[in-house]
Design an enzyme around this catalytic site. Structure first.
Site, mmCIF file in Angstrom:
data_model
loop_
_atom_site.group_PDB
_atom_site.id
_atom_site.type_symbol
_atom_site.label_atom_id
_atom_site.label_comp_id
_atom_site.label_asym_id
_atom_site.label_seq_id
_atom_site.Cartn_x
_atom_site.Cartn_y
_atom_site.Cartn_z
ATOM 1 N N CYS A 84 8.911 3.674 -9.219
ATOM 2 C CA CYS A 84 10.118 4.303 -8.684
ATOM 3 C C CYS A 84 11.127 3.236 -8.215
ATOM 4 O O CYS A 84 11.702 2.549 -9.053
ATOM 5 C CB CYS A 84 9.720 5.268 -7.569
ATOM 6 S SG CYS A 84 11.029 6.395 -7.120
ATOM 7 N N TYR A 85 11.318 3.040 -6.925
ATOM 8 C CA TYR A 85 12.242 1.995 -6.489
ATOM 9 C C TYR A 85 11.816 0.644 -7.076
ATOM 10 O O TYR A 85 12.662 -0.190 -7.446
ATOM 11 C CB TYR A 85 12.287 1.915 -4.956
ATOM 12 C CG TYR A 85 13.294 0.906 -4.431
ATOM 13 C CD1 TYR A 85 14.628 1.253 -4.266
ATOM 14 C CD2 TYR A 85 12.900 -0.407 -4.127
ATOM 15 C CE1 TYR A 85 15.558 0.333 -3.815
ATOM 16 C CE2 TYR A 85 13.827 -1.337 -3.675
ATOM 17 C CZ TYR A 85 15.153 -0.962 -3.517
ATOM 18 O OH TYR A 85 16.071 -1.881 -3.073
ATOM 19 N N GLU A 178 0.550 7.151 -7.764
ATOM 20 C CA GLU A 178 -0.421 7.029 -6.673
ATOM 21 C C GLU A 178 -0.710 8.337 -5.963
ATOM 22 O O GLU A 178 -1.680 8.438 -5.229
ATOM 23 C CB GLU A 178 0.053 5.965 -5.668
ATOM 24 C CG GLU A 178 1.287 6.328 -4.834
ATOM 25 C CD GLU A 178 2.628 6.040 -5.526
ATOM 26 O OE1 GLU A 178 2.692 6.176 -6.769
ATOM 27 O OE2 GLU A 178 3.602 5.707 -4.828
ATOM 28 N N LYS A 375 -9.961 5.122 6.626
ATOM 29 C CA LYS A 375 -11.049 5.767 7.380
ATOM 30 C C LYS A 375 -12.329 5.928 6.554
ATOM 31 O O LYS A 375 -13.421 5.605 7.023
ATOM 32 C CB LYS A 375 -10.553 7.143 7.844
ATOM 33 C CG LYS A 375 -11.492 7.850 8.787
ATOM 34 C CD LYS A 375 -11.287 7.348 10.182
ATOM 35 C CE LYS A 375 -12.241 8.011 11.145
ATOM 36 N NZ LYS A 375 -12.024 7.500 12.507
#
Ligand code: XMP
Length: 519
Positions: A84-85, A178, A375
């Site tokens: 993207c960017y 992602e 986590k």
């Protein structure tokens, strides 16, 4: 110490950069996220990443002061993947063109291969049904490709959805591979990593060895203090550090009298007796409960506990001679939030209890061996270190403990009733095999009494609320859909077995609009 091949992720401030790291680790590739401000040619030369991913971000490439990658990145000969960017930055810096306006696209789209479908390379295992669902979220878009690049995938609204300069192994996509909504995005990133030469051999065992070597190098022969809460993060950090430096570590467990049934004993037994870790059990329940007496405002309660916690921790830490380090179970998401490009002030809903500010106050340096982990990776490391599964899989428990599950005024009587009811509720959840399906479950004692009848007598006792939620990260949550049978059975058990409660409610509020805890 072994130095792993690593993939660098340059963070341009996307909300989902940490998901890139997660996908990479699922492919067993070691990676590090660094904010774009910190990545210059010197950094790249010193760290020598094997491949680089450029994240998305809120900036707009056509704006003069928008973030860029160092030019050296494109000359160093390593494979690149722009998202993207990141795609737009690559095009702008390599001689293409990016335009703003009229091109915003948010949500689901379908990409098809632009060239004859190759089943290998970046396309391996993809496009089996002819197209791939992807998630778009962008305002600007590429309008002219940089020299050397070809279009390899298109969507109806994105002619440059996937582009590549295969000779240089530069790839870039307009969508977000992602995120969960690009179902085969992990496969695409995995293909890139294989093209970059990663073998996918990064394991928790390797991480453990490296982490131990790093702790030894950082701490030398100095002493370390670790605040244990009984939670998974601080426990894993303590066991890991103890493995690295043995008795140079002393743990301080502050017992504020707001723990659950048998919790203090369990923590002390596990660390002192099973792991032989030097442990100070600071039983300061009188101090905390005394200070909370008569207090009913939720923020006042939280602030009182937070302040006392720091005072008490400091008092005990001062008894550990020569300590120079403070260990904390800081996780990767905490690190990312603190360097967020777009991060601005947000409204305080609740003052979370933590020991922030303590290291400066005490003149201690930080040891944070879990800083690179998510986590579930901390849980995997805990298992690797031999912590029991029953402990690793425990629901989160908040720092202020039962204080925020006892809305209104806290009394010892209420706490005792709450402990017993909570233990029965959790016992029920375990008996029915539901514990692992639930993010967090607990009882709260309500600041009201209700009339009931038991035997032939009138009762006037406390009401109890049961809460159970599903969640991924605690930021949003849904209430857990127990069956009526389960709720009925649990309510009956609690009322029969706990004197002082004659009514049980189930909280079916999600977050938002509720919060998980009652205060
Ligand atoms: P809320 O109630 O804000 O809770 O929806 C979200 C998650 O955070 C936990 N929580 C805390 N954890 N210190 C902590 O360590 C705190 O002060 C604190 N307050 C809430 C809560 O248990 C849930 O998992």
């Amino acid at each position: 110490m072994t130095q792993h091949d690593f993939c660098l992720i340059i963070d341009f401030g996307s909300q989902v950069t940490q998901l890139i790291a997660r996908r990479l680790r699922e492919s067993r590739v070691y990676c590090e996220i660094h904010p774009f401000q910190n990545v210059d040619a010197a950094f790249l030369k010193a760290r020598q990443p094997k491949a680089v991913i450029l994240s998305g971000g809120p900036g707009s490439v056509p704006q003069a002061d928008s973030p860029r990658a160092p030019d050296y990145l494109f000359e160093m000969g390593v494979p690149l993947f722009g998202i993207c960017y990141g795609q737009q930055v690559m095009m702008a810096q390599l001689g293409g063109c990016v335009e703003s306006g009229h091109h915003a696209e948010f949500g689901r789209a379908y990409v098809e291969p632009a060239k004859e479908h190759k089943a290998d390379g970046i396309f391996a295992g993809l496009f089996e049904s002819g197209r791939e669902q992807v998630w778009m979220s962008h305002g600007d878009r590429v309008t002219v490709l940089a020299p050397g690049f070809d279009v390899i995938g298109t969507s109806p609204n994105a002619p440059f959805a996937m582009i590549a300069d295969e000779a240089r192994r530069f790839y870039a996509v307009q969508f977000h591979p992602e995120v969960h909504h690009t179902p085969n995005g992990a496969q695409m990133l995995g293909n890139f990593l294989r093209l970059a030469g990663f073998k996918g051999d990064w394991t928790m065992g390797a991480y453990r060895e490296e982490a131990i070597a790093k702790i030894r190098a950082q701490v030398g022969s100095k002493r370390v203090i670790c605040g244990l809460s009984g939670g998974v993060d601080s426990s894993v950090a303590a066991v890991l550090i103890h493995e690295a430096i043995g008795d140079q570590l002393t743990c301080v467990f502050v017992d504020h009298g707001l723990l659950r049934q048998n919790e203090a004993e369990q923590v002390v037994n596990m660390f002192r007796d099973t792991y032989n870790i030097p442990l100070i059990h600071a039983d300061e329940s009188e101090l905390f409960l005394g200070a909370l007496e008569g207090m009913s405002d939720p923020e006042a309660k939280r602030k009182t506990i937070g302040k006392l916690f720091i005072d008490v921790f400091q008092k005990y830490a001062a008894q550990i001679e020569g300590a120079e380090f403070l260990a904390q179970g800081t996780l990767y998401p905490d690190v990312i939030e603190s360097v967020s490009f777009s991060g601005g002030p947000s409204v305080t809903i609740k003052s979370h209890h933590n020991v922030g500010g303590l290291p400066e106050k005490m003149g201690l340096k930080l040891v944070e061996p879990l800083r690179e982990l998510f986590k579930d990776e901390v849980r995997a490391l805990g298992r690797e270190l031999g912590l029991p599964d029953t402990f690793i899989g425990r629901h989160p428990f908040p720092g202020p403990g039962l204080a925020i599950r006892c809305p209104g005024e806290i009394t010892r009587e209420k706490l005792e009733i709450l402990r017993r009811a909570d233990a029965i509720y959790l016992d029920q959840i375990r008996l029915h095999g539901l514990y692992d399906d639930i993010w967090q479950a607990f009882a709260a004692i309500l600041p009201m009494r209700t009339v009931g009848v038991m035997g032939d007598g009138r009762t006037y006792d406390y009401a109890l609320a049961l809460r159970a939620v599903t969640s991924v990260d605690g930021m949003t949550a849904d209430y857990y859909p127990f069956t009526h049978e389960f709720l009925g059975e649990t309510s009956t058990r609690i009322i029969n077995e706990v004197r002082g409660i004659n009514r049980v409610f189930y909280d079916c509020t999600s977050k938002p609009p509720g919060t998980i805890e009652l205060e």
